[in-house]
Design an enzyme around this catalytic site. Structure first.
Site, short mmCIF file in Angstrom:
data_model
loop_
_atom_site.label_atom_id
_atom_site.label_comp_id
_atom_site.label_asym_id
_atom_site.label_seq_id
_atom_site.Cartn_x
_atom_site.Cartn_y
_atom_site.Cartn_z
N GLU A 35 -4.04 -73.06 -57.43
CA GLU A 35 -4.52 -71.69 -57.55
C GLU A 35 -3.73 -70.74 -56.65
OE1 GLU A 35 -6.28 -70.49 -59.79
OE2 GLU A 35 -7.20 -72.28 -60.64
N GLN B 217 0.89 -66.08 -57.95
CA GLN B 217 2.15 -65.36 -57.90
C GLN B 217 3.17 -65.85 -58.92
OE1 GLN B 217 1.89 -66.86 -54.07
NE2 GLN B 217 3.89 -67.79 -54.03
N TYR C 298 -12.01 -65.46 -55.52
CA TYR C 298 -11.56 -66.17 -56.71
C TYR C 298 -11.23 -67.63 -56.42
CZ TYR C 298 -8.50 -68.04 -60.18
OH TYR C 298 -7.94 -68.90 -61.08
N ASP D 238 -10.57 -63.72 -61.86
CA ASP D 238 -9.23 -63.20 -61.57
C ASP D 238 -8.89 -62.13 -62.61
OD1 ASP D 238 -8.76 -64.60 -63.89
OD2 ASP D 238 -7.07 -65.75 -63.11
N CYS E 247 -6.37 -61.76 -81.30
CA CYS E 247 -7.79 -61.83 -81.68
C CYS E 247 -8.01 -62.79 -82.86
CB CYS E 247 -8.32 -60.44 -82.02
SG CYS E 247 -8.23 -59.32 -80.62
FE1 SF4 Z 1 -9.80 -60.84 -76.34
FE2 SF4 Z 1 -9.49 -60.35 -78.96
FE3 SF4 Z 1 -10.88 -62.47 -78.10
FE4 SF4 Z 1 -11.85 -60.04 -77.80
S1 SF4 Z 1 -11.44 -61.08 -79.73
S2 SF4 Z 1 -11.86 -61.64 -76.28
S3 SF4 Z 1 -9.99 -58.87 -77.37
S4 SF4 Z 1 -8.67 -62.09 -77.82
#
Ligand code: SF4
Length: 348
Positions: A34, A39, A117, A135, A196
């Site tokens: 961690e 970095q 963290y 984090d 997404c």
């Molecule tokens: Fe992130 Fe998209 Fe998943 Fe929402 S749907 S947590 S914006 S990857």
């Protein structure tokens, strides 16, 4: 917000990367990884991690490691105060906890260099304690999940998001949940445009539903960094390269570097500065310009290479032979354009 743990963990178990510190997640391994990952990107950190753990397999070995050898192991990672703090913490662990990191969040948090963290990551992953590890990755995921415009750098927003992370935490698998959030932030809910379509939380995500996930999280504009000129004298003698030890405190404390001045010296001024150190150098070609970016400043490097007789040197300076550069003297990455620490020296 509906519960996220079940789809998140299902995704994590199927998709998590096989990393060395996940194969044997002891508190010490989690701690070292961690600190390095604060970095450095995961893929770049793995060879450093393997080398570090092979040389210093436990807190006792870290506590006893000579300073220059420790910095040598850290060379290339930067932020040397982090490894200095790790050694201070390892000494406390040996003196107060019998050489094992304590299974206690507050005791971990009290060790030098261990913040909220890192303490949360060690406590939850190594010891199964139900504490959050928040984090930048996790803040980004939660800002998007909740479609929240709060500035994630403010303490109030961090507190609110941390509470949400805790509210969603399954109390029987806190470590896997924390790791899963970090992994989702690193692989799917990435900075910029998130993936997404690949996300296990898509059906629950308010930021995605609002079509503004890529606008989140909100962060303040970065502060402008100060540019500082640095003039380098890359001087070789028959005994090796001229190195200078940096002051014990401050930026790159205690590391070794080619003789350098934090100002824009002319060739004549550099010659005079070397003369004042008792080094009758003959300067040759100029060094190509280079740049190194720190957190708060930018070094604009330049200077000259040259030769000198192997005269005795004042305190804090040495002539470093090739083998000593590779094995003894840690030279920070800021000088990577001129000194290649692990091979031939100087680089030019
Ligand atoms: Fe992130 Fe998209 Fe998943 Fe929402 S749907 S947590 S914006 S990857």
């Amino acid at each position: 917000m509906q519960p996220i743990a079940a789809p998140l963990l299902q995704w994590f178990y199927a998709n998590k990367r096989l990393l060395p510190f996940r194969q044997e997640p002891s508190a010490y391994h989690i701690w070292v990884s961690e600190i390095m990952l604060q970095q450095t990107r995961m893929t770049a950190a793995v060879p450093y991690y393997n080398r570090f753990i092979a040389a210093l397999p436990d807190p006792a070995a870290l506590a006893a490691c000579p300073t220059d050898a420790l910095r040598k192991l850290w060379q290339g990672l930067g932020y040397y105060n982090r490894v200095n703090n790790m050694q201070k913490a390892a000494r406390i662990v040996c003196e107060q906890y019998g050489g094992e990191l304590p299974a206690d969040y507050a005791a971990l948090r009290a060790l030098p260099g261990i913040g909220d963290y890192t303490a949360g990551a060690i406590a939850s992953i190594a010891f199964g304690l139900p504490v959050p590890a928040v984090d930048g990755n996790v803040l980004r995921v939660f800002a998007r999940l909740y479609n929240d415009d709060a500035d994630i750098m403010t303490p109030a927003a961090k507190r609110l998001f941390t509470q949400r992370v805790l509210d969603q935490m399954p109390k029987d698998t806190p470590g896997a949940y924390n790791e899963a959030l970090m992994e989702l932030g690193a692989l799917v809910c990435i900075p910029g445009t998130p993936h997404c379509g690949d996300c296990p939380l898509r059906a629950l995500c308010q930021g995605c539903a609002a079509g503004r996930a890529d606008k989140l999280p909100v962060k303040p504009a970065p502060k402008e960094k100060r540019t500082v000129p640095v003039t380098v004298a890359l001087i070789s003698s028959e005994q090796g390269l001229l190195l200078q030890r940096r002051p014990a405190k401050g930026l790159l404390a205690g590391l070794w570097q080619p003789a350098a001045w934090e100002s824009a010296l002319t060739r004549e001024q550099l010659q005079d500065a070397l003369q004042k150190l008792g080094i009758p150098a003959v300067l040759g070609e100029s060094l190509p310009p280079a740049k190194h970016v720190f957190t708060h400043r930018i070094w604009q490097l330049g200077g000259w290479q040259g030769t000198a007789p192997a005269v005795p040197l004042p305190d804090g300076y040495v002539w470093a032979a090739k083998s000593q550069l590779a094995e003894i003297y840690p030279v920070p990455n800021a000088f990577a354009a001129y000194v290649k620490p692990d091979a031939d020296t100087p680089k030019l």
